[in-house]
Design an enzyme around this catalytic site. Structure first.
Site, short mmCIF file in Angstrom:
data_model
loop_
_atom_site.label_atom_id
_atom_site.label_comp_id
_atom_site.label_asym_id
_atom_site.label_seq_id
_atom_site.Cartn_x
_atom_site.Cartn_y
_atom_site.Cartn_z
N PRO A 2 0.79 -1.22 0.00
CA PRO A 2 0.00 0.00 0.00
C PRO A 2 0.81 1.26 0.00
O PRO A 2 1.76 1.41 0.75
CB PRO A 2 -0.72 -0.11 1.33
CG PRO A 2 0.19 -0.95 2.18
CD PRO A 2 1.25 -1.52 1.35
N GLU A 3 0.42 2.19 -0.85
CA GLU A 3 0.95 3.54 -0.82
C GLU A 3 -0.21 4.46 -0.44
O GLU A 3 -1.29 3.99 -0.10
CB GLU A 3 1.54 3.92 -2.17
CG GLU A 3 2.61 2.95 -2.65
CD GLU A 3 3.18 3.33 -4.00
OE1 GLU A 3 3.35 4.53 -4.25
OE2 GLU A 3 3.47 2.43 -4.80
N HIS A 101 -1.70 -16.16 8.66
CA HIS A 101 -0.97 -14.91 8.91
C HIS A 101 -1.87 -13.81 9.47
O HIS A 101 -1.62 -12.64 9.27
CB HIS A 101 -0.29 -14.40 7.63
CG HIS A 101 0.54 -15.45 6.94
ND1 HIS A 101 1.64 -16.02 7.53
CD2 HIS A 101 0.41 -16.04 5.74
CE1 HIS A 101 2.16 -16.91 6.71
NE2 HIS A 101 1.43 -16.95 5.62
#
Length: 277
Positions: A2-3, A101
DNA sequence: CATTTCACCTGGTGGC
DNA sequence: TGCCACCAGGTGAAAT
């Protein structure tokens, strides 16, 4: 993953779905990696607090939490989530199968569940009580708000490649590999140009390109390069607008010259040798 | 100090 | 099918 645009999309989605809801129970996995604050502290501190808002600051998701007036927690607090490369922050039902996870689960009063899933474990979870500590602030400037002069000043005297400078979170907060490449293409600038050799005009072109790219990416829900989905499980569509990122060897959409791939600051970097100077 | 390199992790892909 | 090398949206510590 993610940006800035992806984190913005996720923060908005999570905010809509948890605002006002109260954390009644928490579960934290045994891995120590994702925790900037110990799992035990987070578990103790989060329970009983309500989500006031969820906002993006740089690439961080900041959950602003109420005090817990029934307990000893009289001050407001923040839960700060950084997604690293592969982190996801999900709002699910408790019955939804728990993925591999999964490192944290927050059960809410409404019955919803907030989950943090992160295979590579580059993500981080942090708790901050606001009694002593200040609220979370990104060290770098906000790319959507910074103005011409301040933007130019960021790069003054910097001998590193402009691409490396864009990725430096203490200068600008939120730009990552995709949007660095895409904004340099739209500004017509080579990624390896020395930051302090760009003219005022070029830097202004870069600032405007960055704003344009980030705004349209937010509008399209971010880029889904692999399996990224927002808090509602919806994919973004900005990957369809990529002009250079991961288009090595394909023709430039402006001049048909094949897109080149080089390595800058240890990251794969894509540009058009014809359009970018 | 500024800048560069690399380790941190898991999983997917493509070549042989 | 298996094995291997290489790649991935990030970042902070260590080296230069």
């Amino acid at each position: 993953m993610p940006e800035l645009p992806e984190v913005e999309t996720i923060a908005r989605g999570v905010c809509e779905r948890v605002r006002g809801d109260v954390i009644v129970e928490t579960w934290f996995g045994s891995h120590k990696e994702p925790f900037k604050t110990s799992a035990r502290t987070q578990a103790e501190e989060l329970e009983g607090r309500a989500f006031e808002t969820v906002e993006r600051v740089g690439k961080h998701i900041v959950c602003r939490l109420s005090a817990n007036l029934d307990g000893p927690k009289k001050e407001r607090a923040e839960w700060i989530v950084h997604l690293g490369m592969t982190g996801r922050l999900l709002v699910t039902t408790p019955e939804a199968p728990v993925e591999m996870h999964t490192h944290a689960r927050l059960t809410l009063k409404s019955g919803k569940e907030v989950r943090f899933v992160d295979p590579r474990r580059f993500g981080r979870l942090e708790f901050r009580g606001l009694d002593k500590a200040k609220g979370f602030e990104a060290p770098g400037a906000e790319p959507l708000a910074i103005e011409t002069e301040a933007f130019r000043a960021l790069f003054h005297g910097r001998k590193l490649a402009i691409k490396a400078a864009l990725l430096n979170q203490t200068l600008l907060a939120g730009v990552g590999n995709i949007y660095a490449d895409e904004s340099l293409f739209r500004a017509g600038l080579r990624p390896r140009r020395r930051a302090d050799r760009l003219t005022a005009l070029e830097l202004e072109r870069l600032r405007l390109a960055l704003v344009e790219v980030l705004r349209s990416a937010i509008r399209l829900g971010g880029s889904s390069v692999s399996d990224y989905v927002d808090a509602n499980g919806v994919r973004g569509f900005f990957q369809l607008e990529h002009r250079v990122y991961q288009r090595t060897g394909e023709p430039c959409l402006v001049c048909r010259t094949p897109i080149k791939r080089i390595v800058v600051a240890g990251r794969s970097t894509h540009y058009c040798p014809q359009c970018q100077r």
